[in-house]
Design a protein around this motif. Structure first.
Motif, PDB file in Angstrom:
ATOM      1  N   ALA A 139     -65.901 103.389 -47.475  1.00 38.75           N
ATOM      2  CA  ALA A 139     -66.769 103.216 -46.309  1.00 38.75           C
ATOM      3  C   ALA A 139     -67.016 104.551 -45.623  1.00 38.75           C
ATOM      4  N   ALA A 140     -66.024 105.448 -45.667  1.00 43.73           N
ATOM      5  CA  ALA A 140     -66.165 106.764 -45.040  1.00 43.73           C
ATOM      6  C   ALA A 140     -65.036 107.662 -45.527  1.00 43.73           C
ATOM      7  N   THR A 141     -65.273 108.944 -45.423  1.00 43.14           N
ATOM      8  CA  THR A 141     -64.193 109.905 -45.616  1.00 43.14           C
ATOM      9  C   THR A 141     -63.956 110.606 -44.296  1.00 43.14           C
ATOM     10  N   ALA A 173     -59.760 114.772 -45.854  1.00 42.43           N
ATOM     11  CA  ALA A 173     -59.317 114.412 -47.202  1.00 42.43           C
ATOM     12  C   ALA A 173     -58.965 112.930 -47.319  1.00 42.43           C
ATOM     13  N   GLU A 174     -58.984 112.200 -46.202  1.00 43.60           N
ATOM     14  CA  GLU A 174     -58.610 110.783 -46.219  1.00 43.60           C
ATOM     15  C   GLU A 174     -59.828 109.901 -46.444  1.00 43.60           C
ATOM     16  N   VAL A 175     -59.553 108.685 -46.895  1.00 42.48           N
ATOM     17  CA  VAL A 175     -60.608 107.725 -47.181  1.00 42.48           C
ATOM     18  C   VAL A 175     -60.407 106.483 -46.323  1.00 42.48           C
ATOM     19  N   VAL A 176     -61.505 105.993 -45.760  1.00 40.91           N
ATOM     20  CA  VAL A 176     -61.527 104.678 -45.119  1.00 40.91           C
ATOM     21  C   VAL A 176     -62.203 103.762 -46.129  1.00 40.91           C
ATOM     22  N   THR A 177     -61.485 102.767 -46.588  1.00 39.46           N
ATOM     23  CA  THR A 177     -62.031 101.898 -47.639  1.00 39.46           C
ATOM     24  C   THR A 177     -62.779 100.711 -47.028  1.00 39.46           C
ATOM     25  N   VAL A 178     -63.654 100.155 -47.856  1.00 44.39           N
ATOM     26  CA  VAL A 178     -64.358  98.937 -47.461  1.00 44.39           C
ATOM     27  C   VAL A 178     -63.342  97.817 -47.244  1.00 44.39           C
ATOM     28  N   ALA A 179     -62.265  97.807 -48.029  1.00 43.25           N
ATOM     29  CA  ALA A 179     -61.219  96.790 -47.863  1.00 43.25           C
ATOM     30  C   ALA A 179     -60.593  96.875 -46.472  1.00 43.25           C
ATOM     31  N   GLU A 180     -60.429  98.088 -45.947  1.00 42.42           N
ATOM     32  CA  GLU A 180     -59.889  98.236 -44.588  1.00 42.42           C
ATOM     33  C   GLU A 180     -60.860  97.684 -43.544  1.00 42.42           C
ATOM     34  N   VAL A 181     -62.135  97.940 -43.745  1.00 47.79           N
ATOM     35  CA  VAL A 181     -63.151  97.397 -42.830  1.00 47.79           C
ATOM     36  C   VAL A 181     -63.133  95.882 -42.907  1.00 47.79           C
ATOM     37  N   ASP A 182     -63.059  95.342 -44.135  1.00 46.04           N
ATOM     38  CA  ASP A 182     -62.987  93.888 -44.323  1.00 46.04           C
ATOM     39  C   ASP A 182     -61.780  93.305 -43.589  1.00 46.04           C
ATOM     40  N   ALA A 183     -60.631  93.952 -43.746  1.00 49.10           N
ATOM     41  CA  ALA A 183     -59.398  93.450 -43.118  1.00 49.10           C
ATOM     42  C   ALA A 183     -59.511  93.478 -41.605  1.00 49.10           C
ATOM     43  N   ARG A 239     -70.230  98.490 -38.873  1.00 51.81           N
ATOM     44  CA  ARG A 239     -70.401  99.925 -38.628  1.00 51.81           C
ATOM     45  C   ARG A 239     -69.496 100.369 -37.470  1.00 51.81           C
ATOM     46  N   TRP A 240     -69.442  99.537 -36.434  1.00 52.47           N
ATOM     47  CA  TRP A 240     -68.578  99.862 -35.284  1.00 52.47           C
ATOM     48  C   TRP A 240     -67.111  99.905 -35.733  1.00 52.47           C
ATOM     49  N   LEU A 241     -66.706  98.939 -36.529  1.00 53.81           N
ATOM     50  CA  LEU A 241     -65.327  98.923 -37.019  1.00 53.81           C
ATOM     51  C   LEU A 241     -65.037 100.150 -37.873  1.00 53.81           C
ATOM     52  N   THR A 242     -66.005 100.580 -38.645  1.00 54.36           N
ATOM     53  CA  THR A 242     -65.829 101.795 -39.446  1.00 54.36           C
ATOM     54  C   THR A 242     -65.633 103.000 -38.531  1.00 54.36           C
ATOM     55  N   GLN A 243     -66.439 103.082 -37.472  1.00 51.08           N
ATOM     56  CA  GLN A 243     -66.289 104.185 -36.515  1.00 51.08           C
ATOM     57  C   GLN A 243     -64.911 104.150 -35.862  1.00 51.08           C
ATOM     58  N   LEU A 244     -64.421 102.954 -35.571  1.00 49.52           N
ATOM     59  CA  LEU A 244     -63.089 102.827 -34.986  1.00 49.52           C
ATOM     60  C   LEU A 244     -62.018 103.303 -35.973  1.00 49.52           C
ATOM     61  N   TYR A 247     -72.541 102.243 -43.682  1.00 48.61           N
ATOM     62  CA  TYR A 247     -71.423 102.336 -42.737  1.00 48.61           C
ATOM     63  C   TYR A 247     -71.661 103.455 -41.721  1.00 48.61           C
ATOM     64  N   GLU A 248     -72.919 103.826 -41.538  1.00 44.63           N
ATOM     65  CA  GLU A 248     -73.284 104.858 -40.578  1.00 44.63           C
ATOM     66  C   GLU A 248     -72.918 104.401 -39.163  1.00 44.63           C
TER      67      GLU A 248
END
Length: 199
Positions: free
Chosen positions: A5-7, A10-20, A47-52, A184-185
């Protein structure tokens, strides 16, 4: 690995984390008020959850001293304070580490004496204490003297300045470190298709 969903550096935010995070939000007490999955509004929520999640990663990466931490209520005493700092920054302050980062980031914020005096001139009755009148009506209180409210005004302005500083710091760090994937902007990004203004 789950889709990205985002980097954040060096870390990754996964779509699974957004889903959870979305599932947890929908399972909470206010889940009935959230938009139906698959709608434009639901995509904006994601998108808001991704920003969080991005903001949480940014804050977690900052070392901070945990001594003499303010509480969340100290930093965000009311709805106005939460709106001032913004929903993402306010949500990060639920953790003690984020409050330690907040204390570090805002440690150098000062409010000049002239700003306190100017605020009093513009708002002489802002901190007047109303008294109960007959029938439960609030009786108008006279304006307190500047000396009576100087410290209160200073504390009020300092808290607001610290919230602005933290929000600006967090926004700048997220903009520098994070790269959201398409879909996920930021919810307010005018380039994404769900950012429309409707009445």
């Amino acid at each position: 690995m789950s889709a990205v969903a985002a980097t954040v550096g060096a870390e990754v935010v996964t779509v699974a984390e957004v889903d959870a995070r979305e599932r947890a939000l929908r399972a909470g007490g206010g889940g009935h008020a959230l938009p139906r999955p698959g709608t434009s509004e639901a995509r904006q929520l994601r998108r808001w959850l991704t920003q969080l999640l991005i903001a949480e990663r940014v804050v977690a990466a900052v070392p901070a001293d945990g001594a003499c931490l303010p509480t969340e209520d100290d930093l965000l005493p009311d709805a106005v304070a939460r709106m001032e700092v913004g929903s993402i920054a306010a949500a990060t302050l639920a953790t003690s580490h984020a409050r330690a980062v907040y204390a570090t980031v805002t440690a150098e914020v000062v409010v000049p004496a002239e700003a306190v005096a100017d605020y009093y001139v513009r708002n002489p009755k802002r901190f007047a204490v109303a008294t109960a009148g007959p029938g439960g009506w609030q009786a108008s209180a006279p304006a307190p003297t500047f000396d009576e409210v100087r410290d209160t005004i200073h504390a009020h302005l300092l808290a607001a300045a610290r919230r602005r500083t933290y929000r600006r710091w967090l926004d700048a760090r997220c903009a520098t470190l994070a790269t959201p994937a398409p879909g996920y902007e930021h919810p307010g990004d005018p380039r994404q298709p769900d950012n429309t203004h409707r009445h």
